[in-house]
Design a protein around this motif. Structure first.
Motif, PDB file in Angstrom:
ATOM      1  N   LYS A  51       0.636  -1.228   0.462  1.00  0.00           N
ATOM      2  CA  LYS A  51      -0.205   0.064   0.119  1.00  0.00           C
ATOM      3  C   LYS A  51       0.649   1.082  -0.176  1.00  0.00           C
ATOM      4  O   LYS A  51       0.892   2.042   0.719  1.00  0.00           O
ATOM      5  CB  LYS A  51      -1.277   0.308   1.148  1.00  0.00           C
ATOM      6  CG  LYS A  51      -1.785  -1.334   1.381  1.00  0.00           C
ATOM      7  CD  LYS A  51      -2.087  -1.298   0.133  1.00  0.00           C
ATOM      8  CE  LYS A  51      -3.416  -0.605  -0.188  1.00  0.00           C
ATOM      9  NZ  LYS A  51      -3.711  -1.817  -1.656  1.00  0.00           N
ATOM     10  N   THR A  84       3.308   0.177  -4.858  1.00  0.00           N
ATOM     11  CA  THR A  84       4.234  -1.092  -5.307  1.00  0.00           C
ATOM     12  C   THR A  84       4.409  -1.339  -6.406  1.00  0.00           C
ATOM     13  O   THR A  84       5.141  -1.352  -7.624  1.00  0.00           O
ATOM     14  CB  THR A  84       4.263  -2.044  -4.776  1.00  0.00           C
ATOM     15  OG1 THR A  84       3.221  -2.358  -4.420  1.00  0.00           O
ATOM     16  CG2 THR A  84       5.150  -1.716  -2.693  1.00  0.00           C
ATOM     17  N   THR A  85       2.742  -1.173  -7.043  1.00  0.00           N
ATOM     18  CA  THR A  85       2.061  -1.680  -7.637  1.00  0.00           C
ATOM     19  C   THR A  85       2.566  -0.638  -9.292  1.00  0.00           C
ATOM     20  O   THR A  85       3.095  -1.231 -10.120  1.00  0.00           O
ATOM     21  CB  THR A  85       0.596  -1.731  -8.171  1.00  0.00           C
ATOM     22  OG1 THR A  85       0.431  -2.780  -6.483  1.00  0.00           O
ATOM     23  CG2 THR A  85       0.197  -2.253  -9.509  1.00  0.00           C
ATOM     24  N   SER A  91      -4.893   2.813   4.103  1.00  0.00           N
ATOM     25  CA  SER A  91      -5.142   2.159   3.300  1.00  0.00           C
ATOM     26  C   SER A  91      -5.278   0.600   3.620  1.00  0.00           C
ATOM     27  O   SER A  91      -5.984  -0.557   2.559  1.00  0.00           O
ATOM     28  CB  SER A  91      -4.128   3.040   2.288  1.00  0.00           C
ATOM     29  OG  SER A  91      -3.933   1.922   1.167  1.00  0.00           O
ATOM     30  N   TRP A 127      -0.778  10.223 -11.534  1.00  0.00           N
ATOM     31  CA  TRP A 127      -0.411  10.151 -12.699  1.00  0.00           C
ATOM     32  C   TRP A 127      -0.515   8.525 -13.917  1.00  0.00           C
ATOM     33  O   TRP A 127      -0.177   7.959 -13.043  1.00  0.00           O
ATOM     34  CB  TRP A 127       1.459  10.515 -12.338  1.00  0.00           C
ATOM     35  CG  TRP A 127       2.147  11.727 -12.440  1.00  0.00           C
ATOM     36  CD1 TRP A 127       1.249  11.839 -10.240  1.00  0.00           C
ATOM     37  CD2 TRP A 127       2.054  13.259 -12.335  1.00  0.00           C
ATOM     38  NE1 TRP A 127       1.890  13.563 -10.157  1.00  0.00           N
ATOM     39  CE2 TRP A 127       2.584  13.789 -11.754  1.00  0.00           C
ATOM     40  CE3 TRP A 127       2.411  13.450 -13.953  1.00  0.00           C
ATOM     41  CZ2 TRP A 127       2.232  15.087 -12.378  1.00  0.00           C
ATOM     42  CZ3 TRP A 127       2.329  14.190 -14.538  1.00  0.00           C
ATOM     43  CH2 TRP A 127       3.293  15.625 -13.181  1.00  0.00           C
ATOM     44  N   HIS A 172     -11.146   6.959   1.307  1.00  0.00           N
ATOM     45  CA  HIS A 172     -10.896   6.288   2.939  1.00  0.00           C
ATOM     46  C   HIS A 172     -11.373   6.750   3.536  1.00  0.00           C
ATOM     47  O   HIS A 172     -11.692   8.079   3.634  1.00  0.00           O
ATOM     48  CB  HIS A 172      -9.375   6.202   2.687  1.00  0.00           C
ATOM     49  CG  HIS A 172      -8.453   6.131   2.361  1.00  0.00           C
ATOM     50  ND1 HIS A 172      -7.228   6.266   2.654  1.00  0.00           N
ATOM     51  CD2 HIS A 172      -8.565   4.405   1.658  1.00  0.00           C
ATOM     52  CE1 HIS A 172      -6.308   4.955   1.591  1.00  0.00           C
ATOM     53  NE2 HIS A 172      -7.417   4.392   0.654  1.00  0.00           N
TER      54      HIS A 172
END
Ligand SMILES: Nc1ncnc2c1ncn2[C@@H]1O[C@H](COP(=O)(O)OS(=O)(=O)O)[C@@H](OP(=O)(O)O)[C@H]1O
Length: 290
Positions: A47, A50-51, A138, A242, A257
């Protein structure tokens, strides 16, 4: 914290003795490519962006990443399979390319740094962090949705505020909180690896500024040719993130959230403050988290 398992300890010994023997018979293809041990690993934390980071990095022509999170060093069953199992999950690379792996659970698994050091001591490590409170919230929402946490009874409460206190004090072992105490996990890694083997990735900046800024620093850290430029990215107003012009935005991130109650916010800031200070000292950078 880490209670050694005698069976796994003997496997660790086998690795130190035989280390690379299992990899000797992996042949290169006609283009000089073969699956190799990774040269760079994204160790966590979840969270923190990283993805998106991996999605962008994979555009670089020299980066070849494992398709899925491999979880070799953290999951005992995978580690038992041996080095050949690990390397077979890597994409073939030649000597000018970089084999890359992302397994965000590595960061907080106490046995991972020692194992990794025995096998790939010169590894370049990428640690992705974000404001610990935002990350914890998150993580909480993600865990509630996915129902992933064992011992995390979803029927007890519906809000973060409901779970985060034990008898009025912040529960340090509540997984979304524990994973945000970066200093405690990093301390274990720094027993085995030098500070200059880490790139500390700022997940918050990835949202606020053009990702090319950090990606260019990562190119230098890994030793890649220059590839990323500012004009490869645009900021999507609808997604609030982005995105790459080609192939476009990734399909998740930015889930709404709930706001923390003021009392929780104050207590949690006070709780994280000393850990954040320790972390800034360890990495030599003040992230200015609340
Ligand atoms: N460009 C871009 N696109 C989409 N999402 C972005 C991007 N940059 C950063 N983020 C933030 O990434 C957060 C999810 O982090 P991870 O990818 O590490 O999550 S996971 O552990 O793999 O589930 C996700 O967190 P939440 O907003 O809390 O859902 C996003 O804020």
């Amino acid at each position: 914290m880490y209670d050694p398992d005698p069976i796994l300890e003997s496997i660790d010994e086998r690795y130190t003795k035989r280390k690379f023997a299992e990899l000797d018979d992996i042949a290169e293809d006609a283009n000089g490519r073969k699956p190799r041990l990774p040269q760079c690993v994204l160790i966590g934390e979840r969270k923190t962006g990283t993805t998106a980071l991996l999605h962008f990095l994979m555009r670089h022509p020299q980066i070849k990443a494992a398709q899925k999170e491999v979880h070799f060093f953290d999951r005992h069953a995978n580690y038992r399979e041996g080095l050949r199992w690990y390397v077979d999950r890597m994409p073939p690379t030649n000597s000018t390319e970089v084999t890359f792996e992302k397994s965000p659970r590595y960061f907080r698994s106490p046995w991972v740094p020692q194992r990794m050091h025995e096998i790939i001591p010169n590894i370049k490590l990428m640690l992705s962090v974000r404001d610990p409170i935002k990350r914890a919230v998150s993580d909480f929402h993600f865990s509630m949705e996915a129902n992933w946490e064992s011992g995390f009874d979803k029927t007890l409460h519906s809000t973060f505020d409901g779970y985060v206190f034990q008898n009025g004090v912040i529960d340090k072992d509540f997984p979304p909180i524990a994973r945000s105490i970066y200093a405690l996990s990093l301390r274990n890694w720094l027993k085995y690896f030098d500070r200059d083997q880490f790139f500390i990735f700022d997940g918050d900046s990835f949202v606020t500024e053009n990702p090319a800024i950090q990606l260019q620093k990562i190119e230098q850290f890994i030793g890649l040719d220059s590839y990323f430029t500012m004009d490869m990215f645009f900021h999507s107003k609808t997604r609030g993130f982005w995105c790459l012009r080609d192939p476009g935005c990734i399909f998740f991130g930015g889930k709404p959230h709930t706001e923390l109650e003021a009392r929780t916010q104050r207590k949690i800031e006070k709780f994280f403050h000393p850990y954040n200070q320790q972390f800034y000292k360890m990495v030599g950078h003040d992230f200015g988290w609340s």
